[in-house]
Design an enzyme around this catalytic site. Sequence first.
Site, mmCIF file in Angstrom:
data_model
loop_
_atom_site.group_PDB
_atom_site.id
_atom_site.type_symbol
_atom_site.label_atom_id
_atom_site.label_comp_id
_atom_site.label_asym_id
_atom_site.label_seq_id
_atom_site.Cartn_x
_atom_site.Cartn_y
_atom_site.Cartn_z
ATOM 1 N N MET A 270 0.837 -1.198 0.000
ATOM 2 C CA MET A 270 0.000 0.000 0.000
ATOM 3 C C MET A 270 0.871 1.247 0.000
ATOM 4 S SD MET A 270 -2.981 1.299 0.010
ATOM 5 C CE MET A 270 -3.141 3.083 -0.091
ATOM 6 N N GLU A 271 0.483 2.186 -0.893
ATOM 7 C CA GLU A 271 1.337 3.336 -1.205
ATOM 8 C C GLU A 271 1.136 4.545 -0.298
ATOM 9 O OE1 GLU A 271 -1.253 2.219 -3.167
ATOM 10 O OE2 GLU A 271 -2.349 3.901 -4.045
ATOM 11 N N ASN A 272 0.732 4.359 0.969
ATOM 12 C CA ASN A 272 0.546 5.496 1.884
ATOM 13 C C ASN A 272 1.682 6.506 1.730
ATOM 14 O OD1 ASN A 272 -1.430 3.690 3.211
ATOM 15 N ND2 ASN A 272 0.426 2.660 3.888
ATOM 16 N N HIS A 304 6.308 -0.117 -8.097
ATOM 17 C CA HIS A 304 4.903 0.260 -8.272
ATOM 18 C C HIS A 304 4.441 1.199 -7.149
ATOM 19 C CE1 HIS A 304 0.621 -0.582 -9.377
ATOM 20 N NE2 HIS A 304 0.438 -0.349 -8.091
ATOM 21 N N GLU A 305 4.671 0.788 -5.921
ATOM 22 C CA GLU A 305 4.185 1.616 -4.801
ATOM 23 C C GLU A 305 4.922 2.950 -4.764
ATOM 24 O OE1 GLU A 305 1.513 0.491 -3.639
ATOM 25 O OE2 GLU A 305 1.754 -1.594 -4.292
ATOM 26 N N HIS A 308 3.479 5.384 -7.266
ATOM 27 C CA HIS A 308 2.206 5.979 -6.846
ATOM 28 C C HIS A 308 2.399 7.365 -6.216
ATOM 29 C CE1 HIS A 308 -1.072 3.312 -7.665
ATOM 30 N NE2 HIS A 308 -0.626 2.299 -6.942
HETATM 31 ZN ZN LIG Z 1 -1.238 0.282 -7.028
#
Ligand SMILES: [Zn+2]
Length: 883
Positions: A270-272, A304-305, A308
């Site tokens: 998750m990209e928080n 990927h993250e 973001h």
């Molecule tokens: Zn994503």
Amino acid sequence: MRTDQDQPVRLADYQPPSWLVETVDLDVSLHATATCVRATLKLKPNPKTGAPAPVTLDGDGLTLKSVKLDGAELSPESFTATPDRLSIPQPPNRPFVLEIETLVDPTANTQLSGLYRAGATYCTQCEAEGFRRITYFPDRPDVMAVYTTRVEAEKAEAPVLLANGNLVAAGDIAGTTRHFAQWHDPFPKPSYLFALVGGDLGFVEDTFTTMSGRKVVLRVYVEPGKESRADFALEALKRAMRWDEQVFGREYDLDIFMIVAVSAFNMGAMENKGLNVFNDKYVLATPETATDADYASIDAIIAHEYFHNWTGNRITCRDWFQLCLKEGLTVFRDQEYTADHRSRPVKRISDVRVLRLHQFVEDAGPLAHPVRPEAYREINNFYTATVYEKGAEIVRMLKTLLGPDGFRKGMDLYFERHDGEAATVEQFVQCFADAAKTDLGQFMRWYRQAGTPEVAVTVSHDAKAKTCTLEIAQTLRPTPGQPSKEPMVIPLAIGLIGADGRDLPLAPTDGKPVERGVLVLTNSSERFVFSNVTARPVPSLNRSFSAPINLNANLTADDLRFLAARDSDPFNRWQALQTLASKLLTDNVRAVRAGGAMREDPGLIAALGSVLADTNLEPAFVAQALTVPAEADIARELGQDVDPDAIFAARAALRAAIGDALGPALRDTYRRMTDEGPYSPDAASAGRRSLKNVCLDLLAAAGGAAAIALAARQYQAASNMTDRMAAISTLSLHAVRERQAAIDDFYRRYESDPLVIDKWFVLQAAIPETRTLDRVRELTRHPAFSFDNPNRIRALIGAFAQSNQTQFNRSDGAGYVFLADTLLALDAKNPQVASRLMTAFKSWRALEAGRRAKAQAELARVRAAPSLSTDVRDIVERSLAEG
Ligand SMILES: [Zn+2]
């Protein structure tokens, strides 16, 4: 349980928020069962919506302790509060400060959404709607606020306290055994990007100097003692940061970037903002515990993250219908990152394999939906292959249509125009239209129309006129809620190949140039005529898979073998072999179903032999070429009357024939690809290992004790997990004594390592034999298995339902009964993981009549169960819906 989800949320009903939140000050006092959350929100009326409106804040299972407005306790008659909502019907029509105190229980949070404990670590997961499980808030992505977060905890329990942004203060709390840390994130963000972490964690650290010369601290936090397993992730992060600067001109913006690996996580990562939280599966790696595929996934997911930060965080989604705006785009970016660092053709082939296996199958069944859906009952169910993988294909098509420069200009304009905003797909596409001064109105249909276009190409040659003609027709079948469709814009990259293997110049008779070798289809049928073509060429169509379509062309087996040997496009060399294999396999499945005999295709085997003998080809490419279509691929090609046992038989026969006919060459290649030096996860070394292990697997498929003995030796002698896992996977497909010996040995070697034991579960769940279902049932009671941990569930139950086609689809229906029982038991604990398991039924309508009836009965049983979560109810109802 939420009660207002019976009515779907519709894109057409979108209304901007009537209240905005300027700042959020959170004060979180961590406690295992009673965490106190004090939220101070600066609210102001949205100047764009006009009339004063009630304040309505989302909640989910919250316990309200107190609520104050501008410092004064709200009187009981001026607000209403339920666990799921806090409403102030008549707020002052001016900016004001709301202070809300809630109590949450992280230990009881088995859904793993909101604030929960993963092992002994406190962590959060707020996408899509988890923040409302922490405090009352307008929990929608278009409410962007500046967050300051103070976290406090017992020093002994949680010496490390993290939140989004930069650290501004930290220290002990005098007279107590507690301490605190305060973090400030200056970039406005939606609530789904909020994160905090508290726990006893170790870390590895480095710095990165950005292109403008700013120094950023990078840290990867893991369980103490596992620090050395995080080195590869840290290297991947630095590669990704550099690449995003070089390829997209994007620079990191905070003083620190942190990644935390946790053991219990519903998804991958998750990209928080500034504080990515990862499933530890996608962080931890050593040669002894991770395969080449694991290393490649870690590299891609870290990237990927990180990507973001610009595509998702700085520019976020206006609403959840726009999920593909961040996901499709970011998947495209991580695919390109991998292509630039590894082998571009091999990356394209493996991405297309994944697309077809997951997205094309989804698009052909009852769960088909547009890349941008128009309604949902449960947004968690739209984190799908369609939104992610097909979403990435749409971005790729934009690049193909506009060319690399036009694409970059459009991206630059997007960042310039929408930084700091919550945007829509229309706004994204408009940037490309404006930058390239072109109209992309029809192109938008890729976001709106579900289903995989079928493209039929008829090639003809006129020797007298020296012309070659391509007649092309496109159709798009009905999908749920979309009975009729309009033609798509399809960029079809092509070449016409002469007998010498060279591409002929493309000279269309209408004089319109074919830019970059791409024909652009816009109508349901079109005709392209090329001049100066003296002899019949072999057309190479949809090169590099320029459009996500099913292609049908009147090419002969000779044409396909020619393409496999001569095409300058490596993707289509691979595709030609797949097309030949697919034709053979579907013919043979039909023959088995009809009680007839299977045919052989010596031409295909000879073509595979030539590829194997061609030492100029990359080993990873040869490995892909030798991998026959998966069972699910064959099922998708058949489309109806699917009999998994017949598919398995046809596929096993082809693999045996290849192993048998190419035995000496496979053995020779196996020896040539064996490296004696130390392990390195780089793409070239990984490619050699993958080819070696494909050879081993095909040799074993042909039968014979020698290949089994070779696999058993490789298992024992392996110096890395890739070779050990490949050997045991090969053994697992054969009912030999060496199999159980290896399975037992594997457990003894790795019993203290949960991520490796997951591989042990997967392996046993995937064995294609009747006893497997009993074995899986027994393993659910194994001490290493737990229904509390999504990785364990995915490894055992997920692998059984998603990858063991013959045993999940047993003709007696026992596989379906087991899955239905399991997900019903799991639903109350973790509905997101339960509904994911349920998607294993997504192709049930294509099954032969006997299995279809049994699958339908189990779906109906699930639907009739009392108190289903909205997640599972949504999937089961869509799965059963007619039309
Ligand atoms: Zn994503």
